[in-house]
Design a protein around this motif. Structure first.
Motif, short mmCIF file in Angstrom:
data_model
loop_
_atom_site.label_atom_id
_atom_site.label_comp_id
_atom_site.label_asym_id
_atom_site.label_seq_id
_atom_site.Cartn_x
_atom_site.Cartn_y
_atom_site.Cartn_z
N UNK A 80 50.52 35.02 42.10
CA UNK A 80 49.21 35.66 42.23
C UNK A 80 48.13 34.62 42.51
N UNK A 81 47.23 34.95 43.46
CA UNK A 81 46.08 34.10 43.76
C UNK A 81 44.82 34.96 43.70
N UNK A 82 43.94 34.63 42.79
CA UNK A 82 42.67 35.35 42.69
C UNK A 82 41.88 35.16 43.98
N UNK A 83 41.25 36.23 44.45
CA UNK A 83 40.47 36.13 45.67
C UNK A 83 39.04 35.70 45.35
N UNK A 84 38.35 35.21 46.35
CA UNK A 84 36.98 34.74 46.15
C UNK A 84 35.96 35.87 46.23
N UNK A 85 36.32 36.94 46.91
CA UNK A 85 35.41 38.06 47.13
C UNK A 85 36.19 39.37 47.02
N UNK A 86 35.49 40.51 47.00
CA UNK A 86 36.21 41.80 47.00
C UNK A 86 37.09 41.93 48.25
N UNK A 87 38.26 42.55 48.05
CA UNK A 87 39.20 42.77 49.15
C UNK A 87 39.73 44.19 49.05
N UNK A 88 40.46 44.61 50.06
CA UNK A 88 41.09 45.92 50.06
C UNK A 88 42.19 45.94 49.01
N UNK A 89 42.00 46.71 47.94
CA UNK A 89 43.00 46.75 46.88
C UNK A 89 44.21 47.60 47.25
N UNK A 90 44.20 48.17 48.42
CA UNK A 90 45.38 48.89 48.88
C UNK A 90 46.41 47.99 49.53
N UNK A 91 46.11 46.71 49.64
CA UNK A 91 47.01 45.76 50.29
C UNK A 91 47.29 44.59 49.35
N UNK A 92 48.39 44.65 48.58
CA UNK A 92 48.72 43.57 47.64
C UNK A 92 48.89 42.21 48.28
N UNK A 93 49.11 42.17 49.59
CA UNK A 93 49.25 40.89 50.28
C UNK A 93 47.96 40.08 50.23
N UNK A 94 46.86 40.74 49.84
CA UNK A 94 45.60 40.03 49.72
C UNK A 94 45.59 39.06 48.54
N UNK A 95 46.49 39.27 47.56
CA UNK A 95 46.50 38.38 46.40
C UNK A 95 47.88 37.84 46.03
N UNK A 96 48.93 38.36 46.63
CA UNK A 96 50.26 37.82 46.38
C UNK A 96 50.66 36.90 47.53
N UNK A 97 51.24 35.75 47.19
CA UNK A 97 51.68 34.79 48.18
C UNK A 97 53.06 34.28 47.79
N UNK A 98 53.98 34.29 48.76
CA UNK A 98 55.30 33.72 48.51
C UNK A 98 55.19 32.21 48.58
N UNK A 99 55.46 31.55 47.44
CA UNK A 99 55.32 30.10 47.35
C UNK A 99 56.70 29.45 47.31
N UNK A 100 57.00 28.64 48.32
CA UNK A 100 58.24 27.88 48.29
C UNK A 100 58.20 26.92 47.10
N UNK A 101 59.28 26.90 46.34
CA UNK A 101 59.35 26.01 45.18
C UNK A 101 58.82 26.61 43.89
N UNK A 102 58.33 27.85 43.95
CA UNK A 102 57.92 28.51 42.70
C UNK A 102 59.16 29.04 42.00
N UNK A 103 59.27 28.79 40.70
CA UNK A 103 60.37 29.30 39.90
C UNK A 103 59.93 29.28 38.44
#
Length: 312
Positions: A80-103
């Motif tokens: 999860x990455x907090x956004x800096x401003x309001x975003x469309x909450x209908x699109x989770x891709x606005x705050x979820x990011x696939x991070x290589x090496x996250x475990x």
């Protein structure tokens, strides 16, 4: 672990999200349940004893993911990455990011680690369903059913919205780790935590259980189904209260919006630190959410149960 005596309760809710309805009376037998989610310290002991490698530490096979973009077949997980401003909450891709090496050791990505972040007593995250199941097998336990989790989460309060009553913050008290403010950009941190919190940071419920609501979502053993049959009606029309109900089946749990992906979804319970009043009011015992069994994120953990004394 804490012993939860069997009983009958009202499962679900008719006041919130459609997948929680209808309310129905169900019964569960007694069981033991972990007093808190499994922590990084506990999971590390399991890995040290077994050499287990989690799903997030293994590169995915492109054959299992039709349409996978080139370069994505690398080990990692969702952060999860907090956004800096309001975003469309209908699109989770606005705050979820696939991070290589996250475990689980690096819950926020390869440059983070549970030692430097002092997360040893926080719930382990970045665990897929198979990882939770492997830990449960090693511990001589099992994962809870949806009904068991909800019964335990209610803490003996039948029909209440929250694990402590019908007010989210009685008298202004923070009773769980959830998002205060406007998700996903403005967290007021009234509960003191931006992400996960150490287990036991908030009051136990009526059964002496911690973090059954908020902090992290938790895996259950039930396959996802969109709606549940009213529990007081069987197909033949006879009335009853079913005992130890289970969820759907593997085939019906597939995500209909991704027909090419044949990966089952299990039920998550409890809500997380990302649940907010303006986005996901799922910091309640009745709340439920589907998650593909191969998925791990920075807000999903688990706890175990035992239905036998031998499991202690």
């Amino acid at each position: 672990m804490v012993w939860i005596a069997g009983g009958t309760f009202t499962m679900g809710s008719d006041r919130h999200y459609p997948e929680e309805a209808p309310t129905r009376r169900v019964a569960v037998d007694g069981f033991w349940i972990d007093a808190a989610p499994v922590t990084n310290r506990q999971f590390a002991a399991f890995v040290a004893a077994t050499g287990y490698v989690t799903v997030a530490e293994i590169a995915p096979d492109p054959k299992d993911y039709p349409g996978m973009q080139p370069g994505m077949a690398r080990a990692g997980s969702l952060v999860f990455h907090k956004t800096a401003t309001p975003v469309d909450t209908g699109n989770p891709a606005n705050w979820w990011r696939f991070e290589f090496g996250a475990d689980w050791r690096h819950p926020l990505g390869p440059d983070s680690d549970i030692e430097s972040l002092d997360l040893w007593d926080h719930p382990v995250v970045q665990v897929a369903y198979a990882d939770a199941q492997a830990y449960a097998d090693w511990a001589g336990k099992v994962l809870p059913t949806e009904a068991e989790f909800e019964f335990a989460a209610r803490g003996g309060l039948d029909g209440k919205d929250y694990a402590w009553g019908d007010q989210l913050a009685p008298g202004g008290a923070m009773m769980a780790n959830y998002w205060q403010g406007l998700f996903p950009f403005a967290n007021q941190l009234l509960d003191g935590w931006e992400r996960t919190s150490p287990v036991g940071s908030f009051p136990a419920n009526g059964y002496g259980l911690f973090d059954m609501i908020g902090n992290t979502w938790e895996w259950t053993s039930d396959w996802w189904s969109e709606r549940s049959m009213p529990a007081d009606k069987k197909p033949g029309g006879s009335c009853c209260i079913p005992s130890n109900p289970r969820g759907g089946n593997l085939k019906d749990s597939y995500d209909p919006t991704q027909p090419a992906v044949r990966i089952g979804r299990k039920v998550l319970k409890g809500g997380s630190h990302l649940c907010a009043a303006n986005y996901c009011q799922r910091y309640r015992p009745a709340s439920r959410h589907p998650e593909m069994i191969d998925t791990s994120t920075s807000h999903i953990g688990f706890r175990c149960v035992s239905r036998t004394i031998a499991g202690l």
